[in-house]
Write a protein that holds these residues in place. Structure first.
Motif, short mmCIF file in Angstrom:
data_model
loop_
_atom_site.label_atom_id
_atom_site.label_comp_id
_atom_site.label_asym_id
_atom_site.label_seq_id
_atom_site.Cartn_x
_atom_site.Cartn_y
_atom_site.Cartn_z
N ILE A 1 0.85 -1.18 0.00
CA ILE A 1 0.00 0.00 0.00
C ILE A 1 0.89 1.23 0.00
O ILE A 1 1.69 1.43 0.92
CB ILE A 1 -0.93 0.03 1.23
N VAL A 2 0.78 2.05 -1.04
CA VAL A 2 1.50 3.32 -1.11
C VAL A 2 0.49 4.42 -0.82
O VAL A 2 -0.43 4.66 -1.60
CB VAL A 2 2.16 3.52 -2.50
N ASP A 3 0.65 5.06 0.33
CA ASP A 3 -0.31 6.08 0.77
C ASP A 3 0.29 7.48 0.60
O ASP A 3 1.50 7.65 0.72
CB ASP A 3 -0.65 5.83 2.24
N GLU A 4 -0.57 8.47 0.34
CA GLU A 4 -0.12 9.86 0.16
C GLU A 4 1.03 9.93 -0.85
O GLU A 4 2.07 10.54 -0.60
CB GLU A 4 0.33 10.46 1.51
N ARG B 1 8.60 14.82 -1.03
CA ARG B 1 9.66 14.67 -0.05
C ARG B 1 10.88 13.90 -0.59
O ARG B 1 11.79 13.56 0.15
CB ARG B 1 9.12 13.98 1.21
N GLY B 2 10.86 13.62 -1.90
CA GLY B 2 12.03 13.03 -2.54
C GLY B 2 12.20 11.54 -2.32
O GLY B 2 13.33 11.01 -2.36
N PHE B 3 11.10 10.81 -2.11
CA PHE B 3 11.18 9.38 -1.84
C PHE B 3 11.05 8.50 -3.10
O PHE B 3 10.97 7.28 -2.99
CB PHE B 3 10.10 8.96 -0.85
N LEU B 4 11.01 9.10 -4.26
CA LEU B 4 10.79 8.33 -5.49
C LEU B 4 11.81 7.22 -5.66
O LEU B 4 11.46 6.06 -5.88
CB LEU B 4 10.81 9.26 -6.71
N ILE C 1 11.42 4.33 -3.15
CA ILE C 1 10.29 3.45 -3.48
C ILE C 1 10.68 2.52 -4.63
O ILE C 1 10.43 1.32 -4.59
CB ILE C 1 9.04 4.27 -3.85
N GLN C 2 11.29 3.10 -5.67
CA GLN C 2 11.69 2.29 -6.83
C GLN C 2 12.69 1.21 -6.44
O GLN C 2 12.61 0.07 -6.90
CB GLN C 2 12.28 3.20 -7.91
N ASP C 3 13.65 1.56 -5.57
CA ASP C 3 14.65 0.58 -5.13
C ASP C 3 14.01 -0.51 -4.28
O ASP C 3 14.39 -1.69 -4.36
CB ASP C 3 15.76 1.27 -4.32
N LEU C 4 13.05 -0.11 -3.46
CA LEU C 4 12.41 -1.06 -2.54
C LEU C 4 11.59 -2.11 -3.28
O LEU C 4 11.48 -3.27 -2.84
CB LEU C 4 11.52 -0.29 -1.57
N ILE C 5 11.01 -1.71 -4.41
CA ILE C 5 10.16 -2.63 -5.18
C ILE C 5 10.91 -3.90 -5.57
O ILE C 5 10.34 -4.98 -5.68
CB ILE C 5 9.61 -1.91 -6.45
N ALA D 1 2.68 5.16 -10.48
CA ALA D 1 1.53 4.30 -10.20
C ALA D 1 1.48 3.12 -11.16
O ALA D 1 1.31 1.97 -10.74
CB ALA D 1 0.24 5.11 -10.29
N TYR D 2 1.65 3.41 -12.44
CA TYR D 2 1.51 2.34 -13.42
C TYR D 2 2.71 1.39 -13.48
O TYR D 2 2.64 0.33 -14.09
CB TYR D 2 1.17 2.92 -14.80
N LYS D 3 3.80 1.78 -12.80
CA LYS D 3 4.91 0.84 -12.63
C LYS D 3 4.61 -0.15 -11.50
O LYS D 3 5.13 -1.26 -11.47
CB LYS D 3 6.20 1.60 -12.28
N LEU D 4 3.76 0.29 -10.57
CA LEU D 4 3.48 -0.53 -9.39
C LEU D 4 2.23 -1.39 -9.55
O LEU D 4 2.19 -2.53 -9.09
CB LEU D 4 3.31 0.37 -8.16
#
Length: 411
Positions: A153-156, A163-166, A169-173, A197-200
């Motif tokens: 679940i990716v919220d907000e 906040r520069g978390f892109l 998130i990509q690395d974590l996937i 969104a469409y990558k996830l």
């Protein structure tokens, strides 16, 4: 439709009833059935519409029922949040909705020692609510294993990108199973968010709750025209007229937050502040005191606007108008949460005229005006405790001076 009509675990239904949840909000009504079916969901909905419960209710129900038939250990659900405060608040929602179920929820975030978090993870949990940076650190250190995750679940999401978390998130996937269900929630959407969104998600059900006015319909909001130097007198009056209510005050800078707090202290009003200069432990303590009603007034900056999800905040005061129009919606969205009603009042000084114009353009219409008569304006200023105490001090000083003068004459 009522929550009792949904195909969710009986334990969850009982918890919802205890919490006073009777009927779903629009986003809950549209999202819960798809999530229960195991579908990916891309949801766009304004702040304060009940998004957290929209994914927490079905997630807990699904995992609770799967635990009956499966004994496999490991984290089954990861919920990504942009801030520590949001991560904690979302965790509390999961724990309340998941009470008496087999589902255990835990929260990790940066800014604090990771030792206690690691110790709790080793005992085993089902749902992990976390900020991306801390999750990424724990995965790389080998303390966190995500190979059995069934639900992401990716919220907000929009705030996450701000906040520069892109990259996090990509690395974590890469550490998550490809065969998983993904829920993507955001208050707004643009090309960057859409690409992420469409990558996830895969073949996602798209849900968009986008009324003409981005302000939650549960919130009554208005603006009062007040000189910059007089704002403290009107804030004092407002708080004293609502002594039993929670009041959340937004200012433009952290320096201003502390100044407003000191101004309130001078007139006998206790307040707390929250902003970027606060240590994490202090921020958590402040949020706890405000949440439990130990302090009725919290002064915050825009950095904290989306991190404050406190129930029963009756009033939001925009002491300063925000420089970014969208922050107006985020700020006043801290009241009127879910099905509750809320009130928001903005103080606009003459030098903030352009900011007010931008906000009204953004929300698609004028904000209601509060008419303050000249007599009422002057009375608010003149009857302030600050003015009164200053006047008393001057009178006392004059009396002492006159008394001293009289003694000299008698000599």
């Amino acid at each position: 439709m009522k929550f009792q009509d949904y195909n969710i675990a009986p334990e969850v239904k009982r918890n919802l009833e205890t919490l006073g949840f009777k009927r779903p909000t629009d986003i809950q009504y549209k999202a819960i059935p798809s999530i229960l079916k195991g579908e990916d969901v891309l949801a766009i909905a304004q702040t304060g519409t009940g998004k957290t419960a929209a994914f927490a209710i079905p997630a807990i129900s699904l995992l609770h029922e799967r635990k009956v038939s499966s004994r496999t250990e490991g984290i089954k659900c990861v919920v990504m949040e942009p801030t520590r405060e949001l991560a904690q608040q979302v965790t509390e929602v999961f724990q309340e909705i998941g009470r008496h179920t087999r589902v255990k929820t835990f929260c990790v975030f940066g800014g604090v020692e990771q030792g206690p978090q690691i110790a709790r993870l080793e005992k085993g949990i089902d749902i992990l609510v976390a900020t991306p940076g801390r999750v990424f650190d724990l995965v790389h250190q080998g303390h966190l294993h995500l190979s059995r995750v069934e639900l992401l679940i990716v919220d907000e999401a929009d705030h996450m990108l701000e906040r520069g978390f892109l990259k996090d998130i990509q690395d974590l996937i890469r550490f998550l199973p490809r065969n998983r269900q993904t829920l993507f929630f955001s208050a707004t959407i643009d090309e960057t968010i859409k690409k992420l969104a469409y990558k996830l998600v895969r073949n996602a059900v798209r849900i968009q709750i986008s009324p003409d006015n981005p302000v939650n319909k549960n919130i009554n909001h208005a603006v009062a025209f007040i000189e910059m130097d007089d704002k403290r007198f009107f804030l004092e009056r407002f708080i004293k007229e609502h002594p039993d209510n929670k009041v959340l005050v937004f200012v433009r800078t952290k320096v201003r937050a502390e100044r407003v707090a000191k101004a309130l202290d001078r007139v006998g009003i206790r307040s707390l502040t929250i902003h970027g200069d606060k240590e994490q432990t202090d921020r958590l303590a402040v949020m706890q005191q405000f949440r439990e009603g130990e302090a009725k007034v919290l002064i915050a900056t825009d950095v904290s606007a989306r991190g404050i999800d406190i129930p029963n905040v009756e009033y939001v005061i925009n002491y300063d108008l925000p420089e970014q129009p969208e922050n107006y919606v985020h700020r006043i969205g801290r009241t009127g949460r879910g099905t509750a009603k809320g009130e928001a009042v903005s103080f606009s000084a003459p030098e903030e005229k352009e900011l007010l114009f931008s906000i009204e353009q953004y929300i698609g219409g004028p904000i209601a005006r509060i008419d303050i008569t000249k007599a009422d304006y002057m009375a608010t200023r003149d009857l302030s405790e600050e003015i009164t105490s200053d006047l008393k001090a001057l009178l006392k000083e004059a009396e002492e001076w006159e008394s001293g003068r009289g003694k000299k004459k008698r000599r």
